[in-house]
Design a protein around this motif. Structure first.
Motif, short mmCIF file in Angstrom:
data_model
loop_
_atom_site.label_atom_id
_atom_site.label_comp_id
_atom_site.label_asym_id
_atom_site.label_seq_id
_atom_site.Cartn_x
_atom_site.Cartn_y
_atom_site.Cartn_z
N LYS A 1 72.65 -110.12 8.89
CA LYS A 1 74.04 -110.54 8.91
C LYS A 1 74.90 -109.42 9.49
O LYS A 1 74.72 -108.26 9.14
N PRO A 2 75.85 -109.76 10.37
CA PRO A 2 76.74 -108.71 10.89
C PRO A 2 77.72 -108.25 9.82
O PRO A 2 78.11 -109.02 8.94
N VAL A 3 78.11 -106.99 9.89
CA VAL A 3 79.13 -106.44 9.00
C VAL A 3 79.97 -105.45 9.78
O VAL A 3 79.56 -104.93 10.83
N ILE A 4 81.18 -105.20 9.29
CA ILE A 4 82.06 -104.16 9.82
C ILE A 4 82.18 -103.09 8.75
O ILE A 4 82.45 -103.39 7.58
N VAL A 5 81.96 -101.83 9.13
CA VAL A 5 82.07 -100.71 8.20
C VAL A 5 83.30 -99.89 8.57
O VAL A 5 83.49 -99.52 9.74
N MET A 6 84.14 -99.61 7.60
CA MET A 6 85.43 -98.97 7.84
C MET A 6 85.35 -97.44 7.70
O MET A 6 84.49 -96.91 7.00
N ASN A 7 86.25 -96.77 8.39
CA ASN A 7 86.46 -95.32 8.25
C ASN A 7 85.18 -94.51 8.51
O ASN A 7 84.90 -93.52 7.82
N TRP B 1 77.82 -99.68 2.74
CA TRP B 1 76.87 -99.82 3.85
C TRP B 1 75.57 -99.07 3.55
O TRP B 1 74.47 -99.61 3.73
N GLU B 2 75.70 -97.85 3.08
CA GLU B 2 74.51 -97.04 2.86
C GLU B 2 73.77 -97.46 1.59
O GLU B 2 72.54 -97.54 1.59
N LYS B 3 74.50 -97.71 0.52
CA LYS B 3 73.86 -98.08 -0.73
C LYS B 3 73.15 -99.43 -0.61
O LYS B 3 72.04 -99.63 -1.13
N GLY B 4 73.77 -100.37 0.09
CA GLY B 4 73.19 -101.70 0.24
C GLY B 4 72.21 -101.84 1.38
O GLY B 4 71.58 -102.89 1.53
N LYS B 5 72.07 -100.78 2.22
CA LYS B 5 71.17 -100.81 3.37
C LYS B 5 71.34 -102.11 4.16
O LYS B 5 70.40 -102.84 4.44
N VAL C 1 88.90 -116.43 10.64
CA VAL C 1 88.51 -116.37 12.05
C VAL C 1 87.29 -115.47 12.22
O VAL C 1 86.35 -115.80 12.93
N CYS C 2 87.30 -114.33 11.53
CA CYS C 2 86.21 -113.37 11.68
C CYS C 2 85.02 -113.74 10.80
O CYS C 2 83.92 -113.96 11.30
N GLY C 3 85.21 -113.78 9.51
CA GLY C 3 84.13 -114.16 8.60
C GLY C 3 83.05 -113.12 8.43
O GLY C 3 81.98 -113.42 7.89
N VAL C 4 83.28 -111.88 8.89
CA VAL C 4 82.31 -110.80 8.74
C VAL C 4 82.76 -109.89 7.60
O VAL C 4 83.90 -109.43 7.59
N PRO C 5 81.88 -109.59 6.64
CA PRO C 5 82.26 -108.71 5.53
C PRO C 5 82.70 -107.34 6.03
O PRO C 5 82.12 -106.81 6.98
N ARG C 6 83.69 -106.76 5.37
CA ARG C 6 84.16 -105.41 5.70
C ARG C 6 83.76 -104.48 4.55
O ARG C 6 84.12 -104.72 3.40
N LEU C 7 83.02 -103.44 4.88
CA LEU C 7 82.42 -102.57 3.88
C LEU C 7 82.94 -101.14 4.00
O LEU C 7 83.37 -100.71 5.07
N THR C 8 82.85 -100.41 2.90
CA THR C 8 83.02 -98.96 2.96
C THR C 8 81.72 -98.33 3.42
O THR C 8 80.66 -98.99 3.40
#
Length: 434
Positions: free
Chosen positions: A94-100, A84-88, A73-80
């Motif tokens: 593309k949208p992403v969700i970053v956790m914690n 997020w920072e290493k991959g810039k 349903v979402c299809g958006v990658p979930r990152l640490t």
């Protein structure tokens, strides 16, 4: 231009009528009691302003408006945060969700409802109707906005269905800004080196003033009850961090509809009057701007829209502690699930300096084609007229009047700064997924 001087000392007029004993008693009670969320309204115990001590206590419409955030349903990658920072990822389209993200933030404690009222009651803010703020943008809402404070909004207006606090020009106290450290990248990098990412924000393939195209120290604040949130809109790259509550996002790449604005409007608005019949007043069917929950309830279930979002867009739940990154020009609508508090940063914006009197005085829906303006524009070039009025909207150039001089000019000169970025071929702006 004079900065608005918000004054919140109305209570002093009442104190003047108190006797010395009652005044001392009032001061003593204030010093020895906890914050009363409903006191300013003389609210009864069942009022939402006094009933919900914590953000989590308020109702949340999970059953009707939430979903389980299944990957299909979402299809958006979930990152640490590290990914997020290493991959810039803020450089990608593309949208992403970053956790914690908020694990180290003082806001997790300082922005609890009662604590926020104690610390930041008098912090200035504005409020307006969420569905209209999505149409005009919170910076251009004019007289549809009302000045208030963080405390007054929470204790007097938050549970009014027509009131929503989302202010991109908020002059936040330094304490509120400090509560959100460490800022997510790339905003944090600006504080360390103003030009650290000066050329890395997604940009046109042309020379631009880097000061207009970098992540800075901008921080907007959003506070809203269950089922509030901005209706469909798009803007530059931005991140949104939820501190309390949850948000549901409907979003898709504007590039998919770059040559067919009519089709995109069929997704955002009703296709015909029948879709809203018996749901809004008959006189408003054609002009009614749908709120986010209205769109989800009335229009989203149609096969065309459901297939479009599920196959080509995203429908995601963002929970407390998570960051949602929205790329440049991605169309999106947001709805709060439960009382929700979040912070936002967008490319090109500086730390808020507060609104001015003029920000509240103008009509955001007033036509710019009045006789007086035309008289003042006599002899000006089309380019200069656009510079004064702003870029022609896509709905005008795609549907209503494609031969309007402003539309012809911007189609022929898509990289001219006066035309914004609506006429640039999105394929040239797409970044690699690598």
């Amino acid at each position: 231009m004079k900065t608005v001087n918000f004054s919140y000392g109305g209570g002093r007029k009442q104190i003047c009528f108190l006797s010395t004993l009652s005044l001392l008693a009032s001061i003593s009670a204030a010093l020895n009691s906890e914050t009363c969320l409903g006191c300013s309204l003389n609210a009864d115990e069942n009022s939402p302003y006094s009933k919900y001590k914590d953000w989590e206590d308020a109702p949340a419409s999970w059953e009707e408006y939430g979903h389980d955030n299944d990957d299909s349903v979402c299809g958006v990658p979930r990152l640490t945060v590290e990914q997020w920072e290493k991959g810039k990822y803020w450089q990608r389209n593309k949208p992403v969700i970053v956790m914690n993200v908020t694990e180290q933030w003082p806001a997790v404690e300082h922005w609890k409802k009662e604590e926020m009222l104690k610390r930041y009651f008098d912090a200035e803010a504005t409020m307006g109707e969420a569905r209209l703020l999505g149409e005009t943008g919170p910076d251009e809402a004019g007289h549809t906005l009302t000045p208030t404070t963080v405390g007054k909004f929470i204790t007097q207006h938050m549970y009014d269905p027509l009131k929503y606090f989302f202010d991109r020009k908020l002059r936040a106290p330094q304490g509120m800004l400090d509560d959100c450290h460490p800022y997510p990248q790339p905003t944090r990098a600006y504080l360390e080196d103003e030009m650290a990412y000066g050329i890395e924000a997604l940009s046109h393939k042309m020379k631009v003033d880097p000061r207009d195209d970098i992540w800075r120290d901008h921080l907007a604040i959003s506070i809203g009850k269950d089922l509030t949130g901005l209706s469909f809109h798009h803007h530059g790259p931005a991140w949104n961090v939820v501190i309390f509550g949850s948000k549901r996002w409907i979003l898709w790449d504007h590039n998919r509809f770059k040559n067919n604005m009519t089709r995109q409007m069929r997704i955002v608005r009703q296709i015909d009057d029948a879709e809203l019949a018996d749901r809004v007043p008959p006189s408003e069917v054609r002009s009614h701007v749908l709120s986010s929950p209205e769109w989800i309830k009335y229009l989203y279930p149609s096969p065309e829209r459901l297939e479009e979002i599920r196959a080509h867009g995203h429908d995601c739940i963002q929970r407390a502690g998570e960051l949602m990154f929205v790329p440049r020009r991605w169309m999106h609508s947001v709805i709060n699930i439960g009382d929700t508090v979040s912070v936002i940063s967008e490319v090109g914006h500086l730390k808020g300096e507060g609104k001015t009197e003029d920000d509240f005085n103008y009509d955001p829906y007033e036509s710019s084609d009045d006789d007086e303006e035309h008289d003042n524009e006599e002899g000006l070039s089309t380019e200069e007229k656009i510079r004064r009025r702003g870029p022609p909207p896509q709905w005008l150039c795609a549907d209503q009047n494609p031969n309007h001089p402003a539309c012809i000019f911007c189609r022929g000169n898509p990289y001219n700064p006066v035309c914004g970025d609506e006429f640039i071929d999105d394929e040239e702006l797409s970044s690699s997924d690598d």
